[in-house]
Design a protein around this motif. Structure first.
Motif, PDB file in Angstrom:
ATOM      1  N   LEU A  90      -6.512  -5.414  -3.111  1.00 24.37           N
ATOM      2  CA  LEU A  90      -7.547  -5.598  -4.134  1.00 24.37           C
ATOM      3  C   LEU A  90      -8.886  -5.075  -3.645  1.00 24.37           C
ATOM      4  N   VAL A  91      -9.580  -4.361  -4.514  1.00 25.71           N
ATOM      5  CA  VAL A  91     -10.925  -3.878  -4.240  1.00 25.71           C
ATOM      6  C   VAL A  91     -11.863  -4.472  -5.287  1.00 25.71           C
ATOM      7  N   GLU A  92     -12.843  -5.232  -4.835  1.00 26.84           N
ATOM      8  CA  GLU A  92     -13.792  -5.866  -5.749  1.00 26.84           C
ATOM      9  C   GLU A  92     -14.816  -4.856  -6.244  1.00 26.84           C
ATOM     10  N   THR A  93     -15.140  -4.916  -7.531  1.00 31.86           N
ATOM     11  CA  THR A  93     -16.172  -4.079  -8.145  1.00 31.86           C
ATOM     12  C   THR A  93     -17.035  -4.971  -9.034  1.00 31.86           C
ATOM     13  N   PRO A  94     -18.196  -4.493  -9.513  1.00 33.51           N
ATOM     14  CA  PRO A  94     -19.035  -5.324 -10.392  1.00 33.51           C
ATOM     15  C   PRO A  94     -18.351  -5.690 -11.704  1.00 33.51           C
ATOM     16  N   ASN A  95     -17.358  -4.895 -12.148  1.00 35.37           N
ATOM     17  CA  ASN A  95     -16.736  -5.121 -13.443  1.00 35.37           C
ATOM     18  C   ASN A  95     -15.392  -5.843 -13.362  1.00 35.37           C
ATOM     19  N   LYS A  96     -14.580  -5.474 -12.375  1.00 36.28           N
ATOM     20  CA  LYS A  96     -13.252  -6.071 -12.247  1.00 36.28           C
ATOM     21  C   LYS A  96     -12.717  -5.771 -10.852  1.00 36.28           C
ATOM     22  N   SER A  97     -11.529  -6.276 -10.574  1.00 36.70           N
ATOM     23  CA  SER A  97     -10.855  -5.975  -9.321  1.00 36.70           C
ATOM     24  C   SER A  97      -9.860  -4.843  -9.542  1.00 36.70           C
ATOM     25  N   ASP A  98      -9.973  -3.787  -8.738  1.00 34.46           N
ATOM     26  CA  ASP A  98      -9.035  -2.666  -8.823  1.00 34.46           C
ATOM     27  C   ASP A  98      -7.883  -2.892  -7.858  1.00 34.46           C
ATOM     28  N   LEU A  99      -6.680  -2.538  -8.298  1.00 31.32           N
ATOM     29  CA  LEU A  99      -5.486  -2.659  -7.479  1.00 31.32           C
ATOM     30  C   LEU A  99      -5.180  -1.298  -6.857  1.00 31.32           C
ATOM     31  N   ILE A 100      -5.175  -1.224  -5.523  1.00 30.61           N
ATOM     32  CA  ILE A 100      -4.941   0.020  -4.797  1.00 30.61           C
ATOM     33  C   ILE A 100      -3.534  -0.006  -4.190  1.00 30.61           C
ATOM     34  N   GLN A 101      -2.757   1.030  -4.463  1.00 30.87           N
ATOM     35  CA  GLN A 101      -1.409   1.105  -3.880  1.00 30.87           C
ATOM     36  C   GLN A 101      -1.484   1.608  -2.448  1.00 30.87           C
ATOM     37  N   THR A 102      -0.755   0.940  -1.549  1.00 27.63           N
ATOM     38  CA  THR A 102      -0.726   1.320  -0.145  1.00 27.63           C
ATOM     39  C   THR A 102       0.706   1.615   0.282  1.00 27.63           C
ATOM     40  N   VAL A 103       0.841   2.446   1.315  1.00 31.12           N
ATOM     41  CA  VAL A 103       2.147   2.814   1.864  1.00 31.12           C
ATOM     42  C   VAL A 103       2.446   1.911   3.055  1.00 31.12           C
ATOM     43  N   THR A 104       3.667   1.329   3.093  1.00 28.21           N
ATOM     44  CA  THR A 104       4.048   0.450   4.196  1.00 28.21           C
ATOM     45  C   THR A 104       5.185   1.012   5.039  1.00 28.21           C
ATOM     46  N   ALA A 105       5.962   1.979   4.522  1.00 26.65           N
ATOM     47  CA  ALA A 105       7.073   2.545   5.295  1.00 26.65           C
ATOM     48  C   ALA A 105       7.372   3.958   4.819  1.00 26.65           C
ATOM     49  N   CYS A 106       7.869   4.787   5.741  1.00 26.18           N
ATOM     50  CA  CYS A 106       8.210   6.187   5.438  1.00 26.18           C
ATOM     51  C   CYS A 106       9.598   6.500   5.997  1.00 26.18           C
ATOM     52  N   GLU A 107      10.295   7.444   5.350  1.00 26.42           N
ATOM     53  CA  GLU A 107      11.600   7.909   5.810  1.00 26.42           C
ATOM     54  C   GLU A 107      11.737   9.385   5.487  1.00 26.42           C
ATOM     55  N   LEU A 108      12.658  10.042   6.205  1.00 32.46           N
ATOM     56  CA  LEU A 108      12.994  11.430   5.885  1.00 32.46           C
ATOM     57  C   LEU A 108      13.851  11.441   4.625  1.00 32.46           C
ATOM     58  N   LYS A 109      13.353  12.086   3.582  1.00 32.97           N
ATOM     59  CA  LYS A 109      14.045  12.116   2.306  1.00 32.97           C
ATOM     60  C   LYS A 109      14.023  13.530   1.742  1.00 32.97           C
ATOM     61  N   GLU A 110      14.955  13.780   0.798  1.00 33.35           N
ATOM     62  CA  GLU A 110      14.883  15.011   0.034  1.00 33.35           C
ATOM     63  C   GLU A 110      13.711  14.913  -0.932  1.00 33.35           C
ATOM     64  N   SER A 111      13.388  16.037  -1.567  1.00 34.15           N
ATOM     65  CA  SER A 111      12.205  16.052  -2.431  1.00 34.15           C
ATOM     66  C   SER A 111      12.332  15.083  -3.596  1.00 34.15           C
ATOM     67  N   CYS A 112      13.549  14.842  -4.087  1.00 31.72           N
ATOM     68  CA  CYS A 112      13.805  13.879  -5.166  1.00 31.72           C
ATOM     69  C   CYS A 112      14.608  12.730  -4.574  1.00 31.72           C
ATOM     70  N   TYR A 113      14.059  11.519  -4.589  1.00 28.20           N
ATOM     71  CA  TYR A 113      14.716  10.421  -3.897  1.00 28.20           C
ATOM     72  C   TYR A 113      14.494   9.090  -4.617  1.00 28.20           C
ATOM     73  N   ARG A 114      15.345   8.112  -4.273  1.00 28.36           N
ATOM     74  CA  ARG A 114      15.280   6.774  -4.853  1.00 28.36           C
ATOM     75  C   ARG A 114      14.538   5.833  -3.913  1.00 28.36           C
ATOM     76  N   ILE A 115      13.726   4.946  -4.491  1.00 31.92           N
ATOM     77  CA  ILE A 115      13.077   3.894  -3.711  1.00 31.92           C
ATOM     78  C   ILE A 115      13.422   2.548  -4.344  1.00 31.92           C
ATOM     79  N   PRO A 116      13.392   1.468  -3.563  1.00 31.53           N
ATOM     80  CA  PRO A 116      13.666   0.136  -4.131  1.00 31.53           C
ATOM     81  C   PRO A 116      12.559  -0.299  -5.087  1.00 31.53           C
ATOM     82  N   PHE A 117      12.938  -1.050  -6.119  1.00 28.94           N
ATOM     83  CA  PHE A 117      11.978  -1.642  -7.051  1.00 28.94           C
ATOM     84  C   PHE A 117      12.602  -2.939  -7.558  1.00 28.94           C
TER      85      PHE A 117
END
Length: 315
Positions: A199-226
């Protein structure tokens, strides 16, 4: 013959004060390497503001060679800009001029400042929010540069971003990134596979910033968990009805694709070498395989949720 230590200190001081070079400097010296990995201005046209005026931002870039390139003074730049009717026309003329001009070779004796196993990369970046005619746009700007080790494995690396710089809401977040590893098989890249948010606080609202937690060797088109959670009703043999949470990994498809063989001309002596490439044809990364998950919901109705098991490129 060893170079006296006082001479090295004088050379380092000369580099700081004048940006020059010393003939006897040892290019393996870490202090010298970091002094040569510097931020340079790099202006990018991003659109028009709400008044209709063109907006260009110095996003910067990191240059990894010692020595200084000739720079034009602010007065020279102002004279060049005054010859054109708008900033957009001025930028277009400079771009066309760079295309037509031959690339100048690196000066003799100029070595990569970061060494063979290192890269000149941003050490600090900020995210500027610019209000344009089409709406607000976020632009990443390089603030500082330093020498980083070139990694051979695919791992998650820190990536600091400053939000709301020079305001009471200034915040630094490690959004993370993936190493530029070269050790993987051909066709594979080091790509993000797990994410989090901050979360990043601003005068108007809180913005949600996506962060990366893990990386792997993948092909250009790949599946991730959701992950999705659903309420499930389970009837046991003894007649007891239980309500519990059902976790389903429905998955997501990430990445981009290139279709077809883009090589138009191969080397006669070595077919593995391509001499001429065609333009890339982009396609979307879409689900290929799936499976279904059925369960009773809170209202006693049968619910079916599909989850992605694999992804493919689709034109």
């Amino acid at each position: 013959m060893d170079v006296p230590q006082p001479f090295l200190l004088l050379c380092a001081l000369a580099l700081i004060l004048t940006g020059g070079s010393c003939r006897h400097i040892d290019h393996r010296n870490l202090f010298t390497q970091r002094m040569c990995c510097k931020r340079q201005s790099h202006f990018v046209y991003i659109g028009q503001d709400i008044s209709g005026s063109p907006v260009s931002i110095d996003v910067g870039l990191c240059r990894s060679h010692c020595g200084s390139a000739p720079r034009s003074s602010p007065e020279t730049g102002q004279q060049e800009y005054s010859k054109h009717s708008s900033m957009l026309e001025f930028l277009r003329s400079k771009k066309l001029g760079r295309r037509g001009a031959p690339e100048s070779p690196e000066p003799l004796g100029q070595l990569p400042s970061c060494g063979l196993n290192m890269m000149c990369e941003p050490s600090g970046m900020r995210v500027d929010r610019v209000l344009l005619f089409e709406g607000a746009r976020e632009v990443e700007v390089v603030e500082e540069c330093h020498c980083e080790l070139r990694l051979s494995q695919c791992i998650r690396v820190p990536a600091l971003r400053t939000y709301n710089a020079e305001t009471p809401y200034e915040t630094v977040i490690d959004v993370g990134g993936c190493s530029q590893s070269k050790g993987g098989a051909e066709g594979f890249s080091c790509l993000p596979t797990k994410f989090d948010s901050a979360l990043v606080e601003t005068p108007n609202k809180s913005d949600l910033i996506q962060t990366v937690t893990a990386c792997e060797l993948k092909e250009s088109c790949y599946r991730i968990p959701f992950i999705e959670y659903h309420y499930e009703i389970v009837h046991h043999a003894d007649g007891v009805k239980e309500e519990r949470l059902k976790e389903i990994d429905v998955g997501r498809c990430l990445g981009g694709c290139t279709t077809g063989n883009r090589c138009l001309l191969r080397s006669p002596s070595d077919p593995e070498i391509c001499r001429l490439w065609s333009d890339r044809q982009s396609s979307s990364c879409v689900p290929q395989g799936y499976e279904s998950h059925s369960f009773l919901n809170q209202h006693g109705q049968m619910r079916t949720v599909l989850s992605i098991t694999s992804c493919k490129c689709h034109k």
